[in-house]
Scaffold this active site. Structure first.
Site, PDB file in Angstrom:
ATOM      1  N   GLY A 283      -8.441   6.410  -3.120  1.00 42.34           N
ATOM      2  CA  GLY A 283      -7.806   7.733  -3.132  1.00 42.34           C
ATOM      3  C   GLY A 283      -7.191   8.146  -1.813  1.00 42.34           C
TER       4      GLY A 283
ATOM      5  CG  MET B 145      -6.524   0.349 -10.419  1.00 44.98           C
ATOM      6  SD  MET B 145      -4.968  -0.157  -9.639  1.00 44.98           S
ATOM      7  CE  MET B 145      -5.119  -1.931  -9.815  1.00 44.98           C
TER       8      MET B 145
ATOM      9  CG  HIS C 173       4.442  -1.098  -7.362  1.00 41.10           C
ATOM     10  ND1 HIS C 173       3.417  -1.493  -8.192  1.00 41.10           N
ATOM     11  CD2 HIS C 173       5.060  -2.228  -6.950  1.00 41.10           C
ATOM     12  CE1 HIS C 173       3.422  -2.816  -8.279  1.00 41.10           C
ATOM     13  NE2 HIS C 173       4.417  -3.291  -7.531  1.00 41.10           N
TER      14      HIS C 173
ATOM     15  CG  ASP D  37       4.690  -1.487 -11.584  1.00 40.07           C
ATOM     16  OD1 ASP D  37       4.248  -0.329 -11.516  1.00 40.07           O
ATOM     17  OD2 ASP D  37       3.969  -2.497 -11.472  1.00 40.07           O
TER      18      ASP D  37
HETATM   19  C1  GRF Z   1      -2.045   1.701  -3.190  1.00 35.55           C
HETATM   20  O1  GRF Z   1      -1.613   0.581  -2.473  1.00 35.55           O
HETATM   21  C2  GRF Z   1      -1.124   1.964  -4.351  1.00 35.55           C
HETATM   22  O2  GRF Z   1       0.219   1.707  -4.078  1.00 35.55           O
HETATM   23  C3  GRF Z   1      -1.639   0.982  -5.359  1.00 35.55           C
HETATM   24  O3  GRF Z   1      -3.049   1.038  -5.209  1.00 35.55           O
HETATM   25  C4  GRF Z   1      -3.372   1.427  -3.878  1.00 35.55           C
HETATM   26  C5  GRF Z   1      -4.236   2.642  -3.983  1.00 35.55           C
HETATM   27  O4  GRF Z   1      -4.755   3.059  -2.752  1.00 35.55           O
HETATM   28  N1  GRF Z   1      -1.140   1.265  -6.665  1.00 35.55           N
HETATM   29  P1  GRF Z   1      -5.497   4.443  -2.615  1.00 35.55           P
HETATM   30  O5  GRF Z   1      -6.533   4.543  -3.729  1.00 35.55           O
HETATM   31  O6  GRF Z   1      -4.480   5.541  -2.691  1.00 35.55           O
HETATM   32  O7  GRF Z   1      -6.170   4.393  -1.261  1.00 35.55           O
END
Ligand code: GRF
Length: 193
Positions: free
Chosen positions: A20, A95, A114, A150
Protein backbone atom coordinates in the site's frame (compact mmCIF):
# COMPACT_ATOMS: atom_id res chain seq x y z
CA UNK A 1 1.39 22.08 3.30
CA UNK A 2 -2.16 23.37 2.85
CA UNK A 3 -4.74 20.95 4.14
CA UNK A 4 -8.25 20.86 2.80
CA UNK A 5 -11.47 19.59 4.33
CA UNK A 6 -12.23 17.43 1.33
CA UNK A 7 -15.95 18.12 1.30
CA UNK A 8 -16.26 18.97 -2.40
CA UNK A 9 -13.71 16.54 -3.68
CA UNK A 10 -14.22 13.54 -5.93
CA UNK A 11 -15.02 10.62 -3.65
CA UNK A 12 -12.40 7.97 -4.35
CA UNK A 13 -11.91 4.33 -3.39
CA UNK A 14 -8.42 2.81 -3.48
CA UNK A 15 -8.13 -0.95 -4.05
CA UNK A 16 -5.02 -2.63 -2.62
CA UNK A 17 -3.66 -6.12 -2.00
CA UNK A 18 -0.38 -5.57 -0.18
CA UNK A 19 2.07 -2.97 1.05
CA UNK A 20 0.00 0.00 0.00
CA UNK A 21 2.83 2.46 -0.56
CA UNK A 22 0.90 3.91 -3.51
CA UNK A 23 -2.14 4.17 -1.25
CA UNK A 24 0.01 6.10 1.22
CA UNK A 25 1.14 8.54 -1.45
CA UNK A 26 -2.46 8.97 -2.66
CA UNK A 27 -3.66 9.67 0.87
CA UNK A 28 -0.92 12.30 1.30
CA UNK A 29 -1.86 13.83 -2.04
CA UNK A 30 -5.58 13.83 -1.22
CA UNK A 31 -4.91 16.04 1.80
CA UNK A 32 -3.43 18.81 -0.34
CA UNK A 33 -5.65 21.71 -1.29
CA UNK A 34 -4.81 21.22 -4.98
CA UNK A 35 -5.98 17.61 -4.92
CA UNK A 36 -9.30 17.05 -6.70
CA UNK A 37 -9.90 13.78 -4.80
CA UNK A 38 -10.67 12.66 -1.29
CA UNK A 39 -10.11 9.06 -0.28
CA UNK A 40 -13.21 7.73 1.35
CA UNK A 41 -12.84 3.97 1.08
CA UNK A 42 -10.15 1.30 0.88
CA UNK A 43 -11.04 -2.07 -0.61
CA UNK A 44 -8.78 -5.07 -0.21
CA UNK A 45 -8.90 -8.79 -0.92
CA UNK A 46 -6.22 -9.35 1.74
CA UNK A 47 -6.95 -8.83 5.40
CA UNK A 48 -3.20 -8.74 6.08
CA UNK A 49 -2.53 -5.96 3.58
CA UNK A 50 -0.12 -3.59 5.31
CA UNK A 51 -1.76 -0.65 3.58
CA UNK A 52 -4.79 -1.03 5.83
CA UNK A 53 -2.67 0.46 8.61
CA UNK A 54 -2.09 3.72 6.72
CA UNK A 55 -5.79 3.96 6.07
CA UNK A 56 -6.56 3.42 9.74
CA UNK A 57 -4.23 6.27 10.75
CA UNK A 58 -6.35 8.62 8.66
CA UNK A 59 -9.60 6.96 9.77
CA UNK A 60 -10.47 5.92 6.23
CA UNK A 61 -13.15 3.28 6.05
CA UNK A 62 -12.02 -0.09 4.73
CA UNK A 63 -13.70 -3.20 3.50
CA UNK A 64 -12.00 -6.61 3.32
CA UNK A 65 -13.55 -8.68 0.56
CA UNK A 66 -13.15 -12.43 0.20
CA UNK A 67 -12.55 -13.21 -3.47
CA UNK A 68 -13.22 -16.97 -3.32
CA UNK A 69 -16.33 -16.29 -5.34
CA UNK A 70 -15.61 -13.35 -7.65
CA UNK A 71 -19.22 -12.66 -8.54
CA UNK A 72 -20.23 -12.34 -4.89
CA UNK A 73 -17.08 -10.35 -4.12
CA UNK A 74 -17.80 -7.84 -6.88
CA UNK A 75 -21.45 -7.49 -5.79
CA UNK A 76 -20.26 -6.64 -2.29
CA UNK A 77 -17.76 -4.13 -3.65
CA UNK A 78 -20.40 -2.60 -5.90
CA UNK A 79 -22.72 -2.11 -2.91
CA UNK A 80 -19.95 -0.53 -0.85
CA UNK A 81 -19.06 1.84 -3.64
CA UNK A 82 -22.68 2.91 -4.04
CA UNK A 83 -23.21 3.24 -0.29
CA UNK A 84 -20.18 5.52 -0.05
CA UNK A 85 -21.08 7.46 -3.22
CA UNK A 86 -17.72 6.62 -4.77
CA UNK A 87 -17.03 8.39 -8.07
CA UNK A 88 -13.49 7.23 -8.83
CA UNK A 89 -11.56 3.98 -8.27
CA UNK A 90 -7.77 3.82 -8.07
CA UNK A 91 -6.24 0.37 -8.36
CA UNK A 92 -2.94 0.55 -6.48
CA UNK A 93 -1.29 -2.83 -6.33
CA UNK A 94 -4.64 -4.63 -6.46
CA UNK A 95 -3.85 -8.19 -7.52
CA UNK A 96 -7.32 -9.33 -8.61
CA UNK A 97 -8.64 -8.96 -12.13
CA UNK A 98 -12.03 -7.25 -12.18
CA UNK A 99 -14.71 -8.67 -14.45
CA UNK A 100 -15.80 -6.99 -17.68
CA UNK A 101 -19.19 -6.41 -16.14
CA UNK A 102 -17.78 -4.62 -13.11
CA UNK A 103 -15.56 -2.46 -15.29
CA UNK A 104 -18.52 -1.60 -17.54
CA UNK A 105 -20.40 -0.27 -14.54
CA UNK A 106 -17.59 2.17 -13.79
CA UNK A 107 -16.56 2.95 -17.34
CA UNK A 108 -13.91 5.67 -17.47
CA UNK A 109 -13.81 5.86 -13.68
CA UNK A 110 -11.18 3.23 -12.87
CA UNK A 111 -7.47 4.05 -12.93
CA UNK A 112 -4.58 1.63 -12.51
CA UNK A 113 -0.88 2.01 -11.90
CA UNK A 114 1.36 -0.51 -13.61
CA UNK A 115 5.12 -0.98 -13.13
CA UNK A 116 6.24 -0.91 -16.76
CA UNK A 117 6.05 1.33 -19.78
CA UNK A 118 2.87 -0.11 -21.28
CA UNK A 119 2.15 -1.57 -23.78
CA UNK A 120 5.41 -3.34 -22.86
CA UNK A 121 5.19 -6.01 -20.17
CA UNK A 122 1.55 -6.35 -19.29
CA UNK A 123 0.76 -8.59 -16.33
CA UNK A 124 3.23 -9.76 -13.68
CA UNK A 125 7.04 -9.85 -13.26
CA UNK A 126 7.57 -6.71 -15.30
CA UNK A 127 10.98 -5.85 -13.82
CA UNK A 128 12.38 -9.33 -14.37
CA UNK A 129 11.19 -9.24 -17.99
CA UNK A 130 12.72 -5.82 -18.63
CA UNK A 131 16.10 -6.90 -17.18
CA UNK A 132 16.10 -10.24 -19.02
CA UNK A 133 15.37 -8.44 -22.28
CA UNK A 134 18.36 -6.19 -21.58
CA UNK A 135 16.21 -3.08 -21.87
CA UNK A 136 18.00 0.20 -21.20
CA UNK A 137 15.00 1.59 -19.37
CA UNK A 138 11.61 0.68 -17.98
CA UNK A 139 9.19 2.76 -15.93
CA UNK A 140 5.60 3.04 -14.84
CA UNK A 141 2.23 3.88 -16.34
CA UNK A 142 -1.07 5.22 -15.06
CA UNK A 143 -3.94 4.25 -17.34
CA UNK A 144 -7.70 3.95 -17.50
CA UNK A 145 -8.92 0.40 -16.95
CA UNK A 146 -10.84 -1.28 -19.73
CA UNK A 147 -11.91 -4.89 -20.23
CA UNK A 148 -8.46 -5.97 -21.50
CA UNK A 149 -5.70 -6.39 -18.89
CA UNK A 150 -3.32 -3.40 -18.71
CA UNK A 151 -4.57 -2.13 -22.07
CA UNK A 152 -6.69 0.95 -21.34
CA UNK A 153 -5.90 4.49 -22.47
CA UNK A 154 -2.60 5.73 -21.07
CA UNK A 155 -2.76 8.88 -18.95
CA UNK A 156 0.90 9.35 -17.98
CA UNK A 157 4.17 7.43 -18.00
CA UNK A 158 7.55 7.90 -16.36
CA UNK A 159 10.76 6.41 -17.69
CA UNK A 160 13.37 4.94 -15.30
CA UNK A 161 16.85 3.86 -16.38
CA UNK A 162 17.98 0.27 -15.94
CA UNK A 163 21.59 -0.16 -14.83
CA UNK A 164 23.84 -3.20 -15.39
CA UNK A 165 23.89 -3.98 -11.67
CA UNK A 166 20.08 -3.88 -11.36
CA UNK A 167 18.10 -6.81 -9.99
CA UNK A 168 14.30 -7.00 -10.27
CA UNK A 169 14.16 -5.79 -6.64
CA UNK A 170 16.47 -2.80 -7.06
CA UNK A 171 14.63 -1.77 -10.22
CA UNK A 172 11.25 -2.23 -8.53
CA UNK A 173 12.36 0.05 -5.71
CA UNK A 174 13.39 2.88 -8.07
CA UNK A 175 10.26 2.52 -10.16
CA UNK A 176 8.04 2.45 -7.08
CA UNK A 177 9.47 5.81 -5.97
CA UNK A 178 8.36 7.22 -9.33
CA UNK A 179 4.94 5.56 -9.08
CA UNK A 180 4.31 7.53 -5.91
CA UNK A 181 4.69 10.77 -7.89
CA UNK A 182 3.04 9.59 -11.09
CA UNK A 183 -0.35 8.55 -9.71
CA UNK A 184 -1.13 11.98 -8.19
CA UNK A 185 0.18 13.70 -11.33
CA UNK A 186 -2.09 11.56 -13.53
CA UNK A 187 -5.10 12.41 -11.35
CA UNK A 188 -4.29 16.11 -11.61
CA UNK A 189 -3.97 15.71 -15.37
CA UNK A 190 -7.34 14.07 -15.96
CA UNK A 191 -9.25 16.43 -13.71
CA UNK A 192 -7.73 19.61 -15.04
CA UNK A 193 -8.76 18.92 -18.64
C1 GRF B 1 3.31 -1.37 -7.53
O1 GRF B 1 4.54 -1.56 -8.18
C2 GRF B 1 2.19 -1.32 -8.54
O2 GRF B 1 2.53 -0.69 -9.73
C3 GRF B 1 1.96 -2.78 -8.78
O3 GRF B 1 2.08 -3.37 -7.49
C4 GRF B 1 2.95 -2.57 -6.68
C5 GRF B 1 2.18 -2.21 -5.46
O4 GRF B 1 2.95 -1.55 -4.50
N1 GRF B 1 0.72 -3.00 -9.44
P1 GRF B 1 2.27 -0.88 -3.24
O5 GRF B 1 1.34 -1.90 -2.60
O6 GRF B 1 1.55 0.35 -3.68
O7 GRF B 1 3.42 -0.55 -2.31
Amino acid sequence: MVLSTGTNKIKTAVFISGTGSNLKSLIKFSKLKKSPISINLIITNNKLAKGLKYGAIFKIKNKIINFKNKEIAEKKIFNELKKNKIELICLAGFMKILSKNFIKNFKGKILNIHPSLLPKYKGLNTHKKAIENKDKYSGCTVHFVNAKLDSGKIILQKRVNIYKKDTPDSLAERILAQEHKLFPKAILKIFSL
